[in-house]
Design an enzyme around this catalytic site. Sequence first.
Site, PDB file in Angstrom:
ATOM      1  N   ARG A  84      -2.226  16.981 -34.698  1.00  0.00           N
ATOM      2  CA  ARG A  84      -2.205  15.716 -33.954  1.00  0.00           C
ATOM      3  C   ARG A  84      -3.140  14.700 -34.587  1.00  0.00           C
ATOM      4  NH1 ARG A  84      -3.600  14.479 -27.596  1.00  0.00           N
ATOM      5  NH2 ARG A  84      -3.936  12.263 -27.881  1.00  0.00           N
ATOM      6  N   ASP A  98      -4.036  18.529 -21.514  1.00  0.00           N
ATOM      7  CA  ASP A  98      -5.069  18.058 -20.584  1.00  0.00           C
ATOM      8  C   ASP A  98      -5.408  19.160 -19.588  1.00  0.00           C
ATOM      9  OD1 ASP A  98      -5.135  15.502 -21.670  1.00  0.00           O
ATOM     10  OD2 ASP A  98      -3.638  14.723 -20.284  1.00  0.00           O
TER      11      ASP A  98
HETATM   12  N1  LIG Z   1      -9.443  16.715 -17.821  1.00  0.00           N
HETATM   13  C1  LIG Z   1      -9.399  16.379 -19.121  1.00  0.00           C
HETATM   14  N2  LIG Z   1      -8.526  16.979 -19.966  1.00  0.00           N
HETATM   15  C2  LIG Z   1      -8.476  16.630 -21.264  1.00  0.00           C
HETATM   16  N3  LIG Z   1      -9.265  15.703 -21.846  1.00  0.00           N
HETATM   17  C3  LIG Z   1     -10.162  15.078 -21.057  1.00  0.00           C
HETATM   18  C4  LIG Z   1     -10.272  15.386 -19.668  1.00  0.00           C
HETATM   19  N4  LIG Z   1     -11.268  14.613 -19.133  1.00  0.00           N
HETATM   20  C5  LIG Z   1     -11.749  13.873 -20.126  1.00  0.00           C
HETATM   21  N5  LIG Z   1     -11.099  14.135 -21.292  1.00  0.00           N
HETATM   22  C6  LIG Z   1     -11.399  13.488 -22.575  1.00  0.00           C
HETATM   23  O1  LIG Z   1     -10.273  12.783 -23.002  1.00  0.00           O
HETATM   24  C7  LIG Z   1     -10.178  12.902 -24.409  1.00  0.00           C
HETATM   25  C8  LIG Z   1      -8.733  12.988 -24.819  1.00  0.00           C
HETATM   26  O2  LIG Z   1      -8.148  11.809 -24.590  1.00  0.00           O
HETATM   27  P1  LIG Z   1      -6.689  11.578 -25.132  1.00  0.00           P
HETATM   28  O3  LIG Z   1      -6.738  10.785 -26.386  1.00  0.00           O
HETATM   29  O4  LIG Z   1      -5.910  12.878 -25.210  1.00  0.00           O
HETATM   30  O5  LIG Z   1      -6.146  10.702 -23.935  1.00  0.00           O
HETATM   31  P2  LIG Z   1      -4.691  10.424 -23.649  1.00  0.00           P
HETATM   32  O6  LIG Z   1      -3.977  11.756 -23.547  1.00  0.00           O
HETATM   33  O7  LIG Z   1      -4.156   9.431 -24.640  1.00  0.00           O
HETATM   34  O8  LIG Z   1      -4.713   9.746 -22.221  1.00  0.00           O
HETATM   35  P3  LIG Z   1      -4.843  10.413 -20.809  1.00  0.00           P
HETATM   36  O9  LIG Z   1      -6.241  10.944 -20.716  1.00  0.00           O
HETATM   37  O10 LIG Z   1      -4.547   9.282 -19.894  1.00  0.00           O
HETATM   38  O11 LIG Z   1      -3.819  11.516 -20.704  1.00  0.00           O
HETATM   39  C9  LIG Z   1     -10.824  14.211 -24.782  1.00  0.00           C
HETATM   40  O12 LIG Z   1     -11.514  14.063 -25.999  1.00  0.00           O
HETATM   41  C10 LIG Z   1     -11.717  14.517 -23.631  1.00  0.00           C
HETATM   42  O13 LIG Z   1     -13.093  14.395 -23.965  1.00  0.00           O
HETATM   43  N1  LIG Z   2       6.128  10.660 -19.776  1.00  0.00           N
HETATM   44  C1  LIG Z   2       4.893  10.739 -20.270  1.00  0.00           C
HETATM   45  N2  LIG Z   2       4.193   9.605 -20.455  1.00  0.00           N
HETATM   46  C2  LIG Z   2       2.927   9.697 -20.958  1.00  0.00           C
HETATM   47  C3  LIG Z   2       2.363  10.948 -21.288  1.00  0.00           C
HETATM   48  C4  LIG Z   2       3.142  12.107 -21.089  1.00  0.00           C
HETATM   49  O1  LIG Z   2       2.696  13.256 -21.366  1.00  0.00           O
HETATM   50  N3  LIG Z   2       4.399  11.970 -20.579  1.00  0.00           N
HETATM   51  N4  LIG Z   2       1.097  11.000 -21.756  1.00  0.00           N
HETATM   52  C5  LIG Z   2       0.376   9.907 -21.864  1.00  0.00           C
HETATM   53  C6  LIG Z   2      -1.024  10.003 -22.298  1.00  0.00           C
HETATM   54  O2  LIG Z   2      -1.586  11.185 -22.022  1.00  0.00           O
HETATM   55  C7  LIG Z   2       0.894   8.576 -21.605  1.00  0.00           C
HETATM   56  N5  LIG Z   2       2.219   8.565 -21.118  1.00  0.00           N
END
Ligand SMILES: Nc1ncnc2c1ncn2[C@@H]1O[C@H](COP(=O)(O)OP(=O)(O)OP(=O)(O)O)[C@@H](O)[C@H]1O
Ligand SMILES: Nc1nc2c(c(=O)[nH]1)N=C(CO)CN2
Length: 175
Positions: A84, A98
Amino acid sequence: MKSIAYLSLGSNMGEREAYLEKAINILDSHGKIEVRRKSSIYETDPVGFTDQGEFLNMVIEVRTDLRPEILLQQCLQVEHDLGRKREFKWGPRIIDIDILLYDHKSIDSEDLLVPHPRMQERAFVLIPLLELEPSIPHPADGTPFNRFLDEIPDKEGVRLWKQINGEDAFVHSES
Ligand SMILES: Nc1ncnc2c1ncn2[C@@H]1O[C@H](COP(=O)(O)OP(=O)(O)OP(=O)(O)O)[C@@H](O)[C@H]1O
Ligand SMILES: Nc1nc2c(c(=O)[nH]1)N=C(CO)CN2
């Protein structure tokens, strides 16, 4: 003592199902994280940044004695191992993992927020989670997550893509 956590997986680039499968296999392979149950796989319209491909999303239940911060490191490591690249927030990704819930804890540290702060507004997370645990409550105030799902107006963006029955995940029946 072992803990139970729920992880959300998503992919919207390349061989999406293969990335989900590989991520689960890597998580399970070190002997520290036992993947106990898998939801079905859903195809979901992108949320947030909408000009990108449809996702495959699912939720898994894991049993582990890793502390939440170490579990997060393992998840980030799997994302890294699968190649990734972090291009931009909410942009396309081959795999996203997540931590949704960890036991009944609320965690607010620099790198980790549990419950995941956006989970209650995301049908693509709640539908597969509730498939595994229909009456699971929010750890902060006990509100059942199905009530959050009821409040999300548009759930058509989440469609069952492959039904999974427990351990049958990734056993292909099509010829
Ligand atoms: N519950 C959690 N699970 C995963 N990552 C988390 C969590 N809480 C905080 N983080 C932080 O978020 C960062 C990852 O963010 P990432 O770039 O994957 O966000 P995203 O997937 O684009 O957006 P979202 O968080 O809205 O899904 C990790 O480096 C981590 O430190
Ligand atoms: N449908 C869908 N939309 C997203 C998703 C995802 O997993 N599914 N993850 C995101 C950032 O974590 C932002 N938007």
